[in-house]
Design a protein around this motif. Sequence first.
Motif, PDB file in Angstrom:
ATOM      1  N   LEU A 145      82.201 117.406  26.122  1.00  0.00           N
ATOM      2  CA  LEU A 145      82.563 116.502  25.044  1.00  0.00           C
ATOM      3  C   LEU A 145      83.389 116.673  24.222  1.00  0.00           C
ATOM      4  CD1 LEU A 145      79.509 114.699  24.828  1.00  0.00           C
ATOM      5  CD2 LEU A 145      81.665 113.659  25.486  1.00  0.00           C
ATOM      6  N   ALA A 146      83.947 118.418  23.905  1.00  0.00           N
ATOM      7  CA  ALA A 146      84.856 119.127  23.516  1.00  0.00           C
ATOM      8  C   ALA A 146      86.071 118.755  23.646  1.00  0.00           C
ATOM      9  CB  ALA A 146      84.072 120.368  22.051  1.00  0.00           C
ATOM     10  N   LYS A 147      86.322 119.890  24.670  1.00  0.00           N
ATOM     11  CA  LYS A 147      86.805 119.733  25.521  1.00  0.00           C
ATOM     12  C   LYS A 147      87.863 118.908  26.505  1.00  0.00           C
ATOM     13  CE  LYS A 147      85.735 124.272  27.938  1.00  0.00           C
ATOM     14  NZ  LYS A 147      85.785 125.157  29.311  1.00  0.00           N
ATOM     15  N   LYS A 148      87.024 117.143  25.968  1.00  0.00           N
ATOM     16  CA  LYS A 148      87.568 116.347  26.238  1.00  0.00           C
ATOM     17  C   LYS A 148      88.370 115.660  24.797  1.00  0.00           C
ATOM     18  CE  LYS A 148      85.596 114.315  29.782  1.00  0.00           C
ATOM     19  NZ  LYS A 148      84.541 112.943  31.006  1.00  0.00           N
ATOM     20  N   ASN A 178      80.445 125.354  20.180  1.00  0.00           N
ATOM     21  CA  ASN A 178      81.732 124.495  20.548  1.00  0.00           C
ATOM     22  C   ASN A 178      83.054 123.773  19.277  1.00  0.00           C
ATOM     23  OD1 ASN A 178      81.243 123.307  23.241  1.00  0.00           O
ATOM     24  ND2 ASN A 178      79.362 123.166  22.522  1.00  0.00           N
ATOM     25  N   ARG A 179      82.507 125.077  18.056  1.00  0.00           N
ATOM     26  CA  ARG A 179      82.945 124.663  16.599  1.00  0.00           C
ATOM     27  C   ARG A 179      83.279 123.263  16.454  1.00  0.00           C
ATOM     28  NH1 ARG A 179      81.701 129.466  16.741  1.00  0.00           N
ATOM     29  NH2 ARG A 179      82.735 131.055  16.378  1.00  0.00           N
ATOM     30  N   GLU A 231      88.997 122.809  13.778  1.00  0.00           N
ATOM     31  CA  GLU A 231      89.713 122.550  15.212  1.00  0.00           C
ATOM     32  C   GLU A 231      90.633 123.801  15.179  1.00  0.00           C
ATOM     33  OE1 GLU A 231      93.322 119.504  14.361  1.00  0.00           O
ATOM     34  OE2 GLU A 231      92.080 117.596  14.571  1.00  0.00           O
ATOM     35  N   GLN A 232      91.443 125.080  14.376  1.00  0.00           N
ATOM     36  CA  GLN A 232      91.922 126.017  15.173  1.00  0.00           C
ATOM     37  C   GLN A 232      91.035 127.133  15.467  1.00  0.00           C
ATOM     38  OE1 GLN A 232      95.134 126.455  15.196  1.00  0.00           O
ATOM     39  NE2 GLN A 232      94.312 128.461  16.359  1.00  0.00           N
ATOM     40  N   SER A 233      89.415 127.130  14.619  1.00  0.00           N
ATOM     41  CA  SER A 233      88.465 127.140  15.537  1.00  0.00           C
ATOM     42  C   SER A 233      87.838 128.079  16.845  1.00  0.00           C
ATOM     43  CB  SER A 233      87.188 127.839  14.127  1.00  0.00           C
ATOM     44  OG  SER A 233      86.523 127.929  14.526  1.00  0.00           O
ATOM     45  N   ASN A 236      90.270 128.679  19.081  1.00  0.00           N
ATOM     46  CA  ASN A 236      90.555 129.865  19.238  1.00  0.00           C
ATOM     47  C   ASN A 236      89.276 130.304  20.296  1.00  0.00           C
ATOM     48  OD1 ASN A 236      92.874 130.613  17.479  1.00  0.00           O
ATOM     49  ND2 ASN A 236      91.346 130.790  16.073  1.00  0.00           N
ATOM     50  N   ARG A 237      88.509 129.726  20.329  1.00  0.00           N
ATOM     51  CA  ARG A 237      86.815 129.760  20.602  1.00  0.00           C
ATOM     52  C   ARG A 237      87.212 129.704  21.747  1.00  0.00           C
ATOM     53  NH1 ARG A 237      81.477 130.585  19.713  1.00  0.00           N
ATOM     54  NH2 ARG A 237      82.335 132.219  18.431  1.00  0.00           N
ATOM     55  N   PHE A 238      87.958 128.803  22.373  1.00  0.00           N
ATOM     56  CA  PHE A 238      87.815 127.659  23.689  1.00  0.00           C
ATOM     57  C   PHE A 238      88.504 128.669  25.076  1.00  0.00           C
ATOM     58  CE2 PHE A 238      86.545 123.305  23.283  1.00  0.00           C
ATOM     59  CZ  PHE A 238      84.912 123.396  23.118  1.00  0.00           C
ATOM     60  N   SER A 239      89.776 129.490  23.539  1.00  0.00           N
ATOM     61  CA  SER A 239      91.346 130.680  24.310  1.00  0.00           C
ATOM     62  C   SER A 239      90.137 131.440  24.557  1.00  0.00           C
ATOM     63  CB  SER A 239      91.975 130.712  23.587  1.00  0.00           C
ATOM     64  OG  SER A 239      92.463 132.177  23.679  1.00  0.00           O
ATOM     65  N   ASP A 240      89.138 131.855  24.137  1.00  0.00           N
ATOM     66  CA  ASP A 240      88.278 133.023  23.780  1.00  0.00           C
ATOM     67  C   ASP A 240      87.514 133.128  25.351  1.00  0.00           C
ATOM     68  OD1 ASP A 240      89.633 135.148  21.766  1.00  0.00           O
ATOM     69  OD2 ASP A 240      87.816 134.443  20.516  1.00  0.00           O
TER      70      ASP A 240
END
Length: 245
Positions: A145-148, A178-179, A231-233, A236-240
Amino acid sequence: MVKIGLIQTISYNSNQEGISRISKKLRNLGKKETDIVCLPEQWLKNNEITDFESEFSEFKKLAKDFSMTIIPGAFYKLSRKYASIIAPVIGPEGEVVGFQEKIHPFDYERENVKPGIEAKIFDTACKFGVIICYDMVFPNVANMLAKKGAQVLISPSRIVRRGINPWHMYVQVRALENRIPILATNVENHRFGGNSIIVDLCENNKVMTTKVTKLNGESETARQFDLKKYEQSRKNRFSDLNKFH
């Protein structure tokens, strides 16, 4: 800014009594300019709605009167072939804008409940996802859901008293993973443990922690969120996470 609310229910003698009492709480939240409100899973006496349009007509009217999105809980939906557990979403125009099915039926539910296959995004006052009770246990549901694009997660639940502590842990971990803020509501009676929670996030010296608000008894509350601040956090989390193969 978005104001999101929870209503914690108790036991009611009939669906009519429960809907009447909760309608008053919805009106109170509407007067406070609450944008989205959620109720627990299976909080009505029979745990099922035979005629959604009729039984929740008052909720639909309140949604329209206050331009408020209402998730009236999650209930059994019966068909000739199978049963499912669904969470309807009533939009701010007073019409049902969609349904989220329970993806992971719990324990005895597996005998007759067909699992849902899609984690959906709803877009009214903000983009949000609905996680029905036991689905909170599984990291992939919240993460999907967070990625969507969900900006907040809302969870109608029905948790027995002995399960409250692990439930709170799951909700907080999903928020941290998921921040994303999560609001989860529960039934409170002799069997179910109440303690509905709002999990917000705060960061000190680059350390993210949770801030938890709990409900007691038959009650309602609402919290205002600046959803852009996460949003930025989250990015960053999903990028890691994406660096892992």
